[in-house]
Scaffold this motif. Structure first.
Motif, PDB file in Angstrom:
ATOM      1  N   TRP A  97      17.776  36.967  39.159  1.00  0.00           N
ATOM      2  CA  TRP A  97      18.012  38.282  39.771  1.00  0.00           C
ATOM      3  C   TRP A  97      16.514  39.028  40.192  1.00  0.00           C
ATOM      4  O   TRP A  97      16.531  39.403  41.329  1.00  0.00           O
ATOM      5  CB  TRP A  97      18.610  39.297  38.725  1.00  0.00           C
ATOM      6  N   ILE A  98      15.792  39.018  39.319  1.00  0.00           N
ATOM      7  CA  ILE A  98      14.118  39.428  39.562  1.00  0.00           C
ATOM      8  C   ILE A  98      13.653  38.716  40.933  1.00  0.00           C
ATOM      9  O   ILE A  98      13.160  39.283  41.812  1.00  0.00           O
ATOM     10  CB  ILE A  98      13.416  39.200  38.143  1.00  0.00           C
ATOM     11  N   ASP A  99      14.026  37.088  40.679  1.00  0.00           N
ATOM     12  CA  ASP A  99      13.134  36.531  41.836  1.00  0.00           C
ATOM     13  C   ASP A  99      13.996  37.031  43.161  1.00  0.00           C
ATOM     14  O   ASP A  99      12.944  37.169  44.330  1.00  0.00           O
ATOM     15  CB  ASP A  99      13.627  35.088  41.581  1.00  0.00           C
ATOM     16  N   ARG A 100      15.047  37.370  43.513  1.00  0.00           N
ATOM     17  CA  ARG A 100      15.858  37.478  44.475  1.00  0.00           C
ATOM     18  C   ARG A 100      15.680  39.095  44.981  1.00  0.00           C
ATOM     19  O   ARG A 100      15.422  39.328  46.094  1.00  0.00           O
ATOM     20  CB  ARG A 100      17.224  37.181  44.510  1.00  0.00           C
ATOM     21  N   VAL A 101      15.637  40.118  43.899  1.00  0.00           N
ATOM     22  CA  VAL A 101      15.859  41.358  44.292  1.00  0.00           C
ATOM     23  C   VAL A 101      14.407  41.956  44.404  1.00  0.00           C
ATOM     24  O   VAL A 101      14.197  42.940  45.196  1.00  0.00           O
ATOM     25  CB  VAL A 101      16.678  42.164  43.020  1.00  0.00           C
ATOM     26  N   PHE A 102      13.403  41.791  43.476  1.00  0.00           N
ATOM     27  CA  PHE A 102      12.101  42.446  43.830  1.00  0.00           C
ATOM     28  C   PHE A 102      11.300  41.699  44.776  1.00  0.00           C
ATOM     29  O   PHE A 102      10.300  40.881  44.707  1.00  0.00           O
ATOM     30  CB  PHE A 102      11.202  42.062  42.298  1.00  0.00           C
ATOM     31  N   THR A 103      11.664  42.092  45.993  1.00  0.00           N
ATOM     32  CA  THR A 103      11.253  41.320  47.269  1.00  0.00           C
ATOM     33  C   THR A 103       9.874  42.126  47.689  1.00  0.00           C
ATOM     34  O   THR A 103       9.509  43.126  47.514  1.00  0.00           O
ATOM     35  CB  THR A 103      12.287  41.358  48.506  1.00  0.00           C
ATOM     36  N   GLN A 104       9.182  41.239  48.309  1.00  0.00           N
ATOM     37  CA  GLN A 104       8.256  41.588  49.225  1.00  0.00           C
ATOM     38  C   GLN A 104       8.590  42.740  50.197  1.00  0.00           C
ATOM     39  O   GLN A 104       9.609  42.473  50.786  1.00  0.00           O
ATOM     40  CB  GLN A 104       7.369  40.479  50.200  1.00  0.00           C
ATOM     41  N   GLY A 105       8.065  43.932  50.330  1.00  0.00           N
ATOM     42  CA  GLY A 105       8.766  44.958  51.360  1.00  0.00           C
ATOM     43  C   GLY A 105       9.314  45.863  50.812  1.00  0.00           C
ATOM     44  O   GLY A 105       9.338  47.336  51.156  1.00  0.00           O
ATOM     45  N   TRP A 106       9.713  45.495  49.443  1.00  0.00           N
ATOM     46  CA  TRP A 106      10.695  46.517  48.664  1.00  0.00           C
ATOM     47  C   TRP A 106      10.211  46.983  47.581  1.00  0.00           C
ATOM     48  O   TRP A 106       9.824  47.996  47.070  1.00  0.00           O
ATOM     49  CB  TRP A 106      12.228  46.101  48.337  1.00  0.00           C
ATOM     50  N   ALA A 107       9.675  45.991  46.534  1.00  0.00           N
ATOM     51  CA  ALA A 107       9.153  46.041  45.417  1.00  0.00           C
ATOM     52  C   ALA A 107       7.489  46.032  45.483  1.00  0.00           C
ATOM     53  O   ALA A 107       6.954  46.819  44.708  1.00  0.00           O
ATOM     54  CB  ALA A 107       9.609  44.963  44.316  1.00  0.00           C
ATOM     55  N   TYR A 108       6.957  45.462  46.228  1.00  0.00           N
ATOM     56  CA  TYR A 108       5.524  45.410  46.709  1.00  0.00           C
ATOM     57  C   TYR A 108       5.088  45.084  48.015  1.00  0.00           C
ATOM     58  O   TYR A 108       6.148  44.517  48.898  1.00  0.00           O
ATOM     59  CB  TYR A 108       4.845  44.393  45.700  1.00  0.00           C
ATOM     60  N   GLU A 109       3.942  45.231  48.289  1.00  0.00           N
ATOM     61  CA  GLU A 109       3.625  44.967  49.715  1.00  0.00           C
ATOM     62  C   GLU A 109       2.217  44.232  49.585  1.00  0.00           C
ATOM     63  O   GLU A 109       1.397  44.805  49.004  1.00  0.00           O
ATOM     64  CB  GLU A 109       3.482  46.176  50.587  1.00  0.00           C
ATOM     65  N   ASP A 110       2.367  42.885  50.157  1.00  0.00           N
ATOM     66  CA  ASP A 110       1.066  42.002  49.871  1.00  0.00           C
ATOM     67  C   ASP A 110       0.858  41.540  51.090  1.00  0.00           C
ATOM     68  O   ASP A 110       1.449  40.782  51.703  1.00  0.00           O
ATOM     69  CB  ASP A 110       1.474  40.935  49.040  1.00  0.00           C
ATOM     70  N   ASP A 111      -0.358  42.066  51.734  1.00  0.00           N
ATOM     71  CA  ASP A 111      -1.013  41.446  53.081  1.00  0.00           C
ATOM     72  C   ASP A 111      -1.817  40.429  53.023  1.00  0.00           C
ATOM     73  O   ASP A 111      -2.656  39.873  53.889  1.00  0.00           O
ATOM     74  CB  ASP A 111      -1.639  42.655  53.925  1.00  0.00           C
ATOM     75  N   GLY A 112      -2.179  39.943  51.536  1.00  0.00           N
ATOM     76  CA  GLY A 112      -3.089  38.833  51.631  1.00  0.00           C
ATOM     77  C   GLY A 112      -4.485  39.294  50.886  1.00  0.00           C
ATOM     78  O   GLY A 112      -5.239  38.457  50.544  1.00  0.00           O
TER      79      GLY A 112
END
Length: 197
Positions: A97-112
């Protein structure tokens, strides 16, 4: 205020579900609302699949079941995870559930180069239910490992402050009633808990 209580245990007569019930009753007694996400009963699919990977690469939107879970979280001011410890971690369904729900763009934004933590408004409360003795958990360093993996590795990465992180064991004094009382009290004071120093 509103809380989302998430659990993943197949047996509705389990200690885990009784703890969930006590937290919920405490939240209601404190004058707040809650929703229970019973992942086992709802048959949430924990498998990170091709659609999830496409979303991660920003090539497609999140699957509908993931969006529904994110909407549940968007409605919540607090997230309470109540879970049995399986092999020193979450049950697979909860981890998925955490792997699928806490997504890039929603839970965090990582541009590298920079990470933007997007869940700063979501208070997190963790109730882990173990079966071994406290001595075993201490000897193996489990509690500090749990805090590193879950509190920091998942929630701090997304900016969600962990307000409560409890390890409940059968060797605790006045087990199981002490667990039920703690869960009820946590629910009742859920939105008054201050972030640990």
């Amino acid at each position: 205020m509103h809380a989302l209580i998430v659990t993943a245990h197949p047996d509705h007569h389990s200690h885990t579900h009784t703890i969930v019930s006590q937290v919920a009753q405490g939240i209601a007694a404190g004058g707040h609302s809650y929703e229970i996400a019973d992942l086992a009963a709802e048959q949430f699919d924990p498998r990170f699949n091709q659609a999830d990977f496409e979303q991660f690469k920003r090539a497609a939107p999140s699957p509908a079941d993931v969006v529904a879970e994110q909407q549940r979280l968007d409605r919540a001011d607090a997230l309470v995870l109540v879970y049995p410890i399986y092999w020193w971690s979450f049950p697979a369904q909860l981890k998925g559930w955490i792997d699928r729900v806490f997504t890039q763009g929603w839970a965090y934004e990582d541009d590298g180069q920079h990470v933007v933590k997007k869940l700063g408004k979501l208070q997190v409360h963790l109730l882990a239910l173990g079966a071994a003795s406290q001595r075993t958990y201490l000897r193996r360093g489990y509690f500090s490992s749990m805090r590193t993996q879950i509190d920091v590795g998942i929630f701090d990465y997304c900016g969600a402050p962990v307000m409560t992180s409890e390890l409940l064991l059968p060797g605790d004094i006045n087990y199981p009633d002490a667990h039920f009382e703690l869960a009820h009290q946590l629910g009742q004071r859920l939105f008054n808990v201050k972030e640990p120093a």
